[in-house]
Design a protein around this motif. Sequence first.
Motif, PDB file in Angstrom:
ATOM      1  N   ARG A 148       0.835  -1.210   0.000  1.00 35.19           N
ATOM      2  CA  ARG A 148       0.000   0.000   0.000  1.00 35.19           C
ATOM      3  C   ARG A 148       0.867   1.256   0.000  1.00 35.19           C
ATOM      4  NH1 ARG A 148      -3.193  -2.748   3.885  1.00 35.19           N
ATOM      5  NH2 ARG A 148      -2.390  -1.384   5.520  1.00 35.19           N
ATOM      6  N   LEU A 149       1.927   1.242   0.783  1.00 36.44           N
ATOM      7  CA  LEU A 149       2.826   2.404   0.814  1.00 36.44           C
ATOM      8  C   LEU A 149       3.471   2.622  -0.550  1.00 36.44           C
ATOM      9  CD1 LEU A 149       4.555   1.913   4.286  1.00 36.44           C
ATOM     10  CD2 LEU A 149       2.940   3.719   3.659  1.00 36.44           C
ATOM     11  N   ARG A 150       3.831   1.522  -1.205  1.00 38.25           N
ATOM     12  CA  ARG A 150       4.444   1.641  -2.527  1.00 38.25           C
ATOM     13  C   ARG A 150       3.444   2.194  -3.533  1.00 38.25           C
ATOM     14  NH1 ARG A 150       8.674  -0.417  -5.728  1.00 38.25           N
ATOM     15  NH2 ARG A 150       8.536   0.772  -7.647  1.00 38.25           N
ATOM     16  N   MET A 151       2.213   1.708  -3.480  1.00 38.17           N
ATOM     17  CA  MET A 151       1.202   2.114  -4.445  1.00 38.17           C
ATOM     18  C   MET A 151       0.711   3.532  -4.225  1.00 38.17           C
ATOM     19  SD  MET A 151      -1.002  -1.429  -4.582  1.00 38.17           S
ATOM     20  CE  MET A 151      -2.320  -0.673  -5.560  1.00 38.17           C
ATOM     21  N   HIS A 152       0.686   3.949  -2.959  1.00 39.23           N
ATOM     22  CA  HIS A 152       0.105   5.258  -2.629  1.00 39.23           C
ATOM     23  C   HIS A 152       1.130   6.181  -1.976  1.00 39.23           C
ATOM     24  CE1 HIS A 152      -3.688   3.393  -3.612  1.00 39.23           C
ATOM     25  NE2 HIS A 152      -3.497   2.478  -2.688  1.00 39.23           N
ATOM     26  N   GLY A 153       2.397   5.923  -2.251  1.00 38.99           N
ATOM     27  CA  GLY A 153       3.468   6.686  -1.602  1.00 38.99           C
ATOM     28  C   GLY A 153       3.377   8.182  -1.814  1.00 38.99           C
ATOM     29  N   LYS A 154       3.128   8.596  -3.059  1.00 40.03           N
ATOM     30  CA  LYS A 154       3.061  10.037  -3.353  1.00 40.03           C
ATOM     31  C   LYS A 154       1.907  10.690  -2.607  1.00 40.03           C
ATOM     32  CE  LYS A 154       5.221   9.786  -7.904  1.00 40.03           C
ATOM     33  NZ  LYS A 154       5.054  10.024  -9.366  1.00 40.03           N
ATOM     34  N   LEU A 155       0.761   9.997  -2.568  1.00 33.73           N
ATOM     35  CA  LEU A 155      -0.394  10.551  -1.863  1.00 33.73           C
ATOM     36  C   LEU A 155      -0.097  10.692  -0.380  1.00 33.73           C
ATOM     37  CD1 LEU A 155      -3.363  11.387  -1.732  1.00 33.73           C
ATOM     38  CD2 LEU A 155      -3.959   8.965  -1.526  1.00 33.73           C
ATOM     39  N   ILE A 156       0.543   9.705   0.206  1.00 26.06           N
ATOM     40  CA  ILE A 156       0.873   9.742   1.632  1.00 26.06           C
ATOM     41  C   ILE A 156       1.830  10.892   1.925  1.00 26.06           C
ATOM     42  CG2 ILE A 156       2.047   8.483   3.485  1.00 26.06           C
ATOM     43  CD1 ILE A 156       0.936   5.912   2.236  1.00 26.06           C
ATOM     44  N   ILE A 157       2.803  11.104   1.042  1.00 30.07           N
ATOM     45  CA  ILE A 157       3.754  12.208   1.231  1.00 30.07           C
ATOM     46  C   ILE A 157       3.033  13.549   1.191  1.00 30.07           C
ATOM     47  CG2 ILE A 157       5.674  13.449   0.155  1.00 30.07           C
ATOM     48  CD1 ILE A 157       6.757  10.693  -0.734  1.00 30.07           C
ATOM     49  N   TRP A 158       2.115  13.702   0.236  1.00 27.25           N
ATOM     50  CA  TRP A 158       1.380  14.969   0.136  1.00 27.25           C
ATOM     51  C   TRP A 158       0.470  15.177   1.344  1.00 27.25           C
ATOM     52  CZ3 TRP A 158       2.742  18.935  -2.419  1.00 27.25           C
ATOM     53  CH2 TRP A 158       3.407  18.811  -3.643  1.00 27.25           C
ATOM     54  N   ILE A 159      -0.134  14.127   1.838  1.00 29.41           N
ATOM     55  CA  ILE A 159      -0.959  14.240   3.045  1.00 29.41           C
ATOM     56  C   ILE A 159      -0.104  14.665   4.234  1.00 29.41           C
ATOM     57  CG2 ILE A 159      -2.313  12.930   4.733  1.00 29.41           C
ATOM     58  CD1 ILE A 159      -3.398  11.274   2.401  1.00 29.41           C
ATOM     59  N   ALA A 160       1.069  14.054   4.362  1.00 30.13           N
ATOM     60  CA  ALA A 160       1.961  14.398   5.471  1.00 30.13           C
ATOM     61  C   ALA A 160       2.408  15.855   5.386  1.00 30.13           C
ATOM     62  CB  ALA A 160       3.178  13.473   5.462  1.00 30.13           C
ATOM     63  N   ILE A 161       2.743  16.304   4.157  1.00 31.47           N
ATOM     64  CA  ILE A 161       3.156  17.701   3.975  1.00 31.47           C
ATOM     65  C   ILE A 161       2.009  18.648   4.313  1.00 31.47           C
ATOM     66  CG2 ILE A 161       3.818  19.416   2.250  1.00 31.47           C
ATOM     67  CD1 ILE A 161       5.410  17.189   0.835  1.00 31.47           C
ATOM     68  N   SER A 162       0.800  18.271   3.890  1.00 32.41           N
ATOM     69  CA  SER A 162      -0.369  19.117   4.175  1.00 32.41           C
ATOM     70  C   SER A 162      -0.617  19.230   5.669  1.00 32.41           C
ATOM     71  CB  SER A 162      -1.606  18.540   3.479  1.00 32.41           C
ATOM     72  OG  SER A 162      -1.435  18.499   2.075  1.00 32.41           O
ATOM     73  N   ILE A 163      -0.492  18.126   6.368  1.00 28.29           N
ATOM     74  CA  ILE A 163      -0.686  18.150   7.826  1.00 28.29           C
ATOM     75  C   ILE A 163       0.353  19.040   8.492  1.00 28.29           C
ATOM     76  CG2 ILE A 163      -0.565  16.744   9.933  1.00 28.29           C
ATOM     77  CD1 ILE A 163      -1.771  14.450   8.297  1.00 28.29           C
ATOM     78  N   ILE A 164       1.603  18.945   8.049  1.00 34.04           N
ATOM     79  CA  ILE A 164       2.676  19.773   8.614  1.00 34.04           C
ATOM     80  C   ILE A 164       2.388  21.250   8.378  1.00 34.04           C
ATOM     81  CG2 ILE A 164       5.110  20.392   8.390  1.00 34.04           C
ATOM     82  CD1 ILE A 164       5.649  17.420   7.764  1.00 34.04           C
ATOM     83  N   ILE A 165       1.903  21.592   7.167  1.00 38.35           N
ATOM     84  CA  ILE A 165       1.600  22.992   6.847  1.00 38.35           C
ATOM     85  C   ILE A 165       0.462  23.500   7.717  1.00 38.35           C
ATOM     86  CG2 ILE A 165       0.673  24.511   5.060  1.00 38.35           C
ATOM     87  CD1 ILE A 165       2.187  22.801   3.003  1.00 38.35           C
ATOM     88  N   VAL A 166      -0.597  22.677   7.853  1.00 38.25           N
ATOM     89  CA  VAL A 166      -1.736  23.090   8.677  1.00 38.25           C
ATOM     90  C   VAL A 166      -1.299  23.318  10.120  1.00 38.25           C
ATOM     91  CG1 VAL A 166      -3.935  22.318   9.649  1.00 38.25           C
ATOM     92  CG2 VAL A 166      -3.471  21.998   7.218  1.00 38.25           C
ATOM     93  N   VAL A 167      -0.515  22.398  10.658  1.00 40.32           N
ATOM     94  CA  VAL A 167      -0.029  22.529  12.036  1.00 40.32           C
ATOM     95  C   VAL A 167       0.815  23.796  12.176  1.00 40.32           C
ATOM     96  CG1 VAL A 167       1.484  21.526  13.789  1.00 40.32           C
ATOM     97  CG2 VAL A 167      -0.119  20.065  12.525  1.00 40.32           C
ATOM     98  N   PHE A 168       1.682  24.052  11.184  1.00 39.64           N
ATOM     99  CA  PHE A 168       2.526  25.250  11.219  1.00 39.64           C
ATOM    100  C   PHE A 168       1.671  26.510  11.228  1.00 39.64           C
ATOM    101  CE2 PHE A 168       4.812  28.654   9.114  1.00 39.64           C
ATOM    102  CZ  PHE A 168       6.019  28.666   9.795  1.00 39.64           C
ATOM    103  N   VAL A 169       0.649  26.540  10.376  1.00 38.15           N
ATOM    104  CA  VAL A 169      -0.230  27.718  10.299  1.00 38.15           C
ATOM    105  C   VAL A 169      -0.963  27.937  11.613  1.00 38.15           C
ATOM    106  CG1 VAL A 169      -2.307  28.612   9.202  1.00 38.15           C
ATOM    107  CG2 VAL A 169      -0.506  27.597   7.789  1.00 38.15           C
TER     108      VAL A 169
END
Length: 335
Positions: free
Chosen positions: A310-331
């Motif tokens: 699953r991580l291999r198949m959806h790796g890019k999506l997971i990375i973007w979700i993680a980045i989005s969460i970090i941005i929201v937390v930062f804001v």
Amino acid sequence: MSSENAKKKSKGCVIITGASAGVGRACARRFAKNGYDVGLIARGKEGLEAAVKEAVEFGVNAAYYEADVANYEEVESAALFFQEKLGFVIFWINNAMTSVFSPVRKMEPQEYKRVTDVTYLGQVHGALVALKLMNEQNKGSIVFVGSALAYRGIPLQSAYCAAKHATKGFVDSLRTELLHDKSNINISMVQLPALNTTQFGFVKTRLPKKPRPMGKIYQPEVAAEAILYAAENTPREIKVGVSTIKTIIGNKIAPWYADRVLAKSGIEGQQTNEPEDSNRPNNLWKPIPGDHGAHGAFNDQALVSSTVLRLRMHGKLIIWIAISIIIVVFVLIFL
């Protein structure tokens, strides 16, 4: 041979070898579910007929051809039949295999030859035929079904391990040639873990107890999902299951340690507690009659998904979700 009319627009034709049972059977269902017409190759007529019936329930065309992948002419004839019935072959899945569970000292030379002819040369034959078909339009994808055992040999399966090692070497050579030629034909190899397939009740064995998959076991549908992803997305290689990654990395770091672990646990780890019938039928030389489906006898122990896959198949999506969460937390914290 059999076929049905399509009920919806097809994404293209995929040919699957070893399609009557096990991983091939699961692949037939998965590709059909995803909208592909399927051409199914195997030796067992009853399993092929059942696989076609399952596939057409998803509204696609399906056909089968009885062939032994050890025979190049039979594979070529099957491919021409499917091309006429189903159209341009966009994917070719090299899945057919056979094996013998036996100590090396008890193996017969003709058994090594048979396993090599099916499990290794069967993939070579498939690739040669697929390349001929795909060269016409300079596109397509060939998936080679491998194993963690393509990297690490284990006791009792010397013929199978050697065939998978050979397949990996062939794939590496072919890939460099396709790159050199700037070909649009893609190849991938899927390295599988232990699976709950029918092979453990089919293969020839000299073990005193019934053979079983060694280590963490996955259902064949997990393999089918990885193979579909490989065909559609053309990664160089996919390693399915944490056990496959551990085996490959561990053997690269300390092969001597793997030797000792397998010497200690590899014999008993591939046998159940049930005595084996030394006279039971096996499929080394001819198919076992009947429709045997995709699953083996280990449903209660088999995992239905792989986190690594699953991580291999959806790796890019997971990375973007993680980045989005970090941005929201930062804001929230700083703005």
